[in-house]
Design a protein around this motif. Structure first.
Motif, short mmCIF file in Angstrom:
data_model
loop_
_atom_site.label_atom_id
_atom_site.label_comp_id
_atom_site.label_asym_id
_atom_site.label_seq_id
_atom_site.Cartn_x
_atom_site.Cartn_y
_atom_site.Cartn_z
N UNK A 1 -53.58 -36.33 -30.20
CA UNK A 1 -52.87 -36.52 -31.67
C UNK A 1 -51.87 -37.66 -31.80
N UNK A 2 -51.97 -38.85 -30.71
CA UNK A 2 -50.93 -39.78 -30.61
C UNK A 2 -51.87 -41.12 -30.78
N UNK A 3 -51.31 -42.13 -31.72
CA UNK A 3 -52.06 -43.44 -31.69
C UNK A 3 -50.82 -44.34 -31.36
N UNK A 4 -51.03 -44.85 -30.05
CA UNK A 4 -49.95 -45.72 -29.39
C UNK A 4 -50.07 -47.16 -30.07
N UNK A 5 -48.97 -48.05 -30.02
CA UNK A 5 -49.13 -49.34 -30.41
C UNK A 5 -48.18 -50.11 -29.46
#
Length: 204
Positions: A196-200
């Motif tokens: 559930x994590x979108x890293x940037x």
């Protein structure tokens, strides 16, 4: 430079892997380097990286290797794709990568998403090559070809290409990855650690 947590640099973990990081350069469907790809490196979460090495070791027994086109993808790269969809179409790129679709349809048909599984860090795009990296196995289409010819159940490609796809799919599934129906090259770790994590974090 060591990859930042929670990622592992694939080449540091397994130097025999081959890299062809398409979004670091211009050899890709938008024809430009993509935001966030500041170095031609491939990062994955620890569980995904270690699972991928299992596949590499099996292929090495037959003088073959994986070649990685893309792994972790920063969210800013996805945002770049979204902006690109609003820019004028390049006819040459359209012919090469999405001949039967308009840019807007790439999202509608599921080839692009506003939040990519790649940004969770456990998805990889790849193919199989000779151990020296000089020859790719025929998979029926180029990487990032957006059309039914890239679907897993496509039966219009040559028999050898279908067999090669099945080999890649079988090895990846046995190592714990889930294939994506529309893209023969795309696999996500079944038990990904950050679903559930979108890293940037930019790739440097």
């Amino acid at each position: 430079m060591t990859a930042p947590a929670p990622f592992i640099d694939l080449i540091e973990l397994c130097p025999t892997l081959r890299l062809d990081i398409r979004y670091h350069g211009s050899d890709n469907f938008i024809g430009l380097p993509v935001d966030g790809y500041e170095a031609p490196r491939a990062w994955l979460t620890g569980p995904a990286a270690r699972a991928l090495v299992q596949v590499q070791r099996r292929l090495e027994l037959f003088d073959l290797s994986l070649k990685i086109f893309d792994a972790y993808r920063p969210q800013r790269a996805v945002d770049h794709f979204i902006r690109w969809c609003d820019s004028p179409c390049d006819p040459q790129l359209k012919t090469l990568y999405y001949p039967e679709l308009e840019k807007s349809q790439l999202f509608e048909e599921g080839y692009l998403n506003r939040h990519s599984t790649h940004s969770r860090g456990s998805t990889v795009d790849l193919t199989i090559v000779s151990c020296d990296g000089a020859t790719e196995l025929d998979m029926g289409t180029r990487f990032d070809f957006f059309g039914p010819e890239s679907w897993l159940d496509c039966d219009s490609i040559p028999p050898q290409a279908r067999a090669n796809r099945l080999l890649l799919q079988r090895l990846m599934v046995e190592a714990g990855f889930i294939p994506f129906h529309h893209e023969w090259w795309h696999f996500t770790l079944r038990d990904e650690p950050y679903p559930h994590t979108c890293f940037d974090i930019p790739i440097r």
